[in-house]
Scaffold this active site. Structure first.
Site, PDB file in Angstrom:
ATOM      1  N   GLY A   1       0.821  -1.202   0.000  1.00  0.00           N
ATOM      2  CA  GLY A   1       0.000   0.000   0.000  1.00  0.00           C
ATOM      3  C   GLY A   1       0.856   1.253   0.000  1.00  0.00           C
ATOM      4  O   GLY A   1       1.865   1.340  -0.689  1.00  0.00           O
TER       5      GLY A   1
ATOM      6  N   GLU B   1      21.405  -2.351 -21.969  1.00  0.00           N
ATOM      7  CA  GLU B   1      21.959  -3.588 -22.546  1.00  0.00           C
ATOM      8  C   GLU B   1      20.911  -4.361 -23.340  1.00  0.00           C
ATOM      9  O   GLU B   1      20.829  -5.580 -23.285  1.00  0.00           O
ATOM     10  CB  GLU B   1      22.606  -4.438 -21.465  1.00  0.00           C
TER      11      GLU B   1
ATOM     12  N   PHE C   1      14.999  -6.193 -38.068  1.00  0.00           N
ATOM     13  CA  PHE C   1      15.668  -4.994 -37.540  1.00  0.00           C
ATOM     14  C   PHE C   1      15.630  -3.855 -38.537  1.00  0.00           C
ATOM     15  O   PHE C   1      15.641  -2.695 -38.151  1.00  0.00           O
ATOM     16  CB  PHE C   1      17.134  -5.318 -37.197  1.00  0.00           C
TER      17      PHE C   1
END
Length: 397
Positions: free
Chosen positions: A352, A376, A396
């Site tokens: 909480g 990384e 990519f």
């Protein structure tokens, strides 16, 4: 075959799968050494360091870590411990259970800077730098990321040009752990013949490393920019065995392996804090751990934490066998950091309002993992590494 129930160990809430049974006495000794060091030297002070945004005793801590064999511990020779990959992983777990900044200090020193020199350096470079780095007398850093090039290191702008037999290095690196306190920097730069690595003494004229401040994550860690203003280096500063991106990427793979374990240290501390809190915090006349929704959270946290530990141990055995692939490291980094940060966030809900206080470690670990999640290799980059491995198609570009 019947099993005698009397030989079964009692159920351990902190080791529900009995993973400790997979560890050798030597593994347990390494783990206990690191855990005790962190308990003595880090835990009494880490909340204050984090709140102040500094690691004021970094040089002292580094020497102590060298004395217990934590620096470059999986490397052999030159004063390094020659520990197994599993033992190195356990060390990372215990250090990050104290704070991600401490594990980052060790990871950058050993898995990036020392590993680069050990794997790609000349014998002269190894002899000059590694013994002092293993002892913690010399701090190292690793310069790859730039202000405009993180996930795409091939686009780096730092450049080293030949001038006679010398090299002249110009450019900038960003978000470099240990940079402002390092005695040596392993720096990657473009050259006319492609990307090469350089061993740069930080007292070289033209080198500076202003510290980066105003961080809300990894606050108990030294993070810097590296600036190279025509830094002149001798011919033998270049790492002779590293050409192209193969060198820095293999260093990153070694460091990412430590993160696979280390992130679970932050998760374990947060889980155990939530478990202890749930047993003692009372609402509606009884401990909140007795409510179904709290138990569901704890059960899910325990499942993900210990699945991650099994994955880390499996990858460690593969590394020790020489069969660990970079894609498998991406698998571990992607899963374990993502699950670790979710465990920390869930633990915060159990605590909480107390969960945001530095009186408890949970929010500190959660904010630290926000950095670990993206450094990384971001989540997206590791997803694409695995996607390419699964499909054979490169997404990519």
């Amino acid at each position: 075959m019947s099993v005698n129930p009397s030989v079964r160990k009692p159920f351990d809430p902190r080791d529900p799968l009995g993973i400790d049974d997979l560890l050798s006495p030597e593994d347990l000794a390494v783990r206990n050494t690191m855990r005790q060091w962190a308990a003595d030297r880090v835990l009494p002070h880490i909340a204050e360091w984090y709140e102040r945004g500094e690691l004021p005793v970094i040089r002292e801590l580094t020497r102590e870590l060298g004395a217990i064999g934590a620096l470059g511990m999986s490397l052999t020779g030159y004063g390094c411990a020659g520990a197994s990959a599993v033992q190195y992983g356990l060390a990372c777990l215990e250090l990050e259970a104290a704070d991600s900044g401490i594990r980052s200090l060790v990871s950058v020193q050993g898995s990036l800077a020392m590993y680069a020199i050990h794997r790609f350096g000349s014998e002269e470079q190894r002899q000059r730098w590694l013994p002092g780095m293993a002892a913690g007398e010399i701090i190292g850093c690793f310069g790859l990321t730039e202000p405009d090039h993180g996930s795409d290191p091939a686009g780096m702008r730092t450049f080293a040009k030949r001038d006679g037999t010398d090299w002249v290095l110009t450019g900038r690196k960003m978000w470099i752990t240990n940079g402002s306190v390092a005695g040596v920097a392993v720096v990657w730069a473009q050259t006319d013949a492609g990307i090469r690595g350089f061993v740069v003494p930080t007292d070289s004229p033209g080198f500076s490393a202003p510290e980066i401040t105003h961080k809300w994550s990894l606050r108990a860690s030294v993070t810097s920019e590296l600036i190279f203003d025509e830094v002149r280096l001798p011919a033998d500063a270049v790492l002779p065995e590293a050409e192209g991106l193969r060198g820095p990427l293999s260093c990153l793979s070694h460091a990412r392996y430590g993160i696979v374990w280390g992130s679970l240290g932050a998760a374990r501390t947060s889980f155990e804090s939530a478990l202890d809190y749930a047993r003692t915090r009372e609402q509606f006349g009884r401990p909140i751990g007795g409510f179904q929704l709290t138990q569901a959270k704890l059960a899910d946290m325990a499942v993900e934490l210990h699945k991650g530990l099994l994955l880390a141990h499996h990858l460690g055995l593969r590394m020790d066998a020489g069969s660990l692939r970079p894609e498998q490291v991406s698998f571990g980094k992607l899963n374990n950091v993502r699950e670790a940060i979710e465990i920390c966030r869930t633990a915060r809900t159990i605590l909480g309002a107390n969960g945001i206080s530095l009186e408890y470690p949970v929010m500190r670990h959660a904010t630290n993992l926000e950095s670990v999640l993206t450094y990384e290799g971001t989540v997206e980059m590791h997803q694409l590494v695995l996607g390419k491995a699964l499909t054979g198609l490169d997404a990519f570009r």
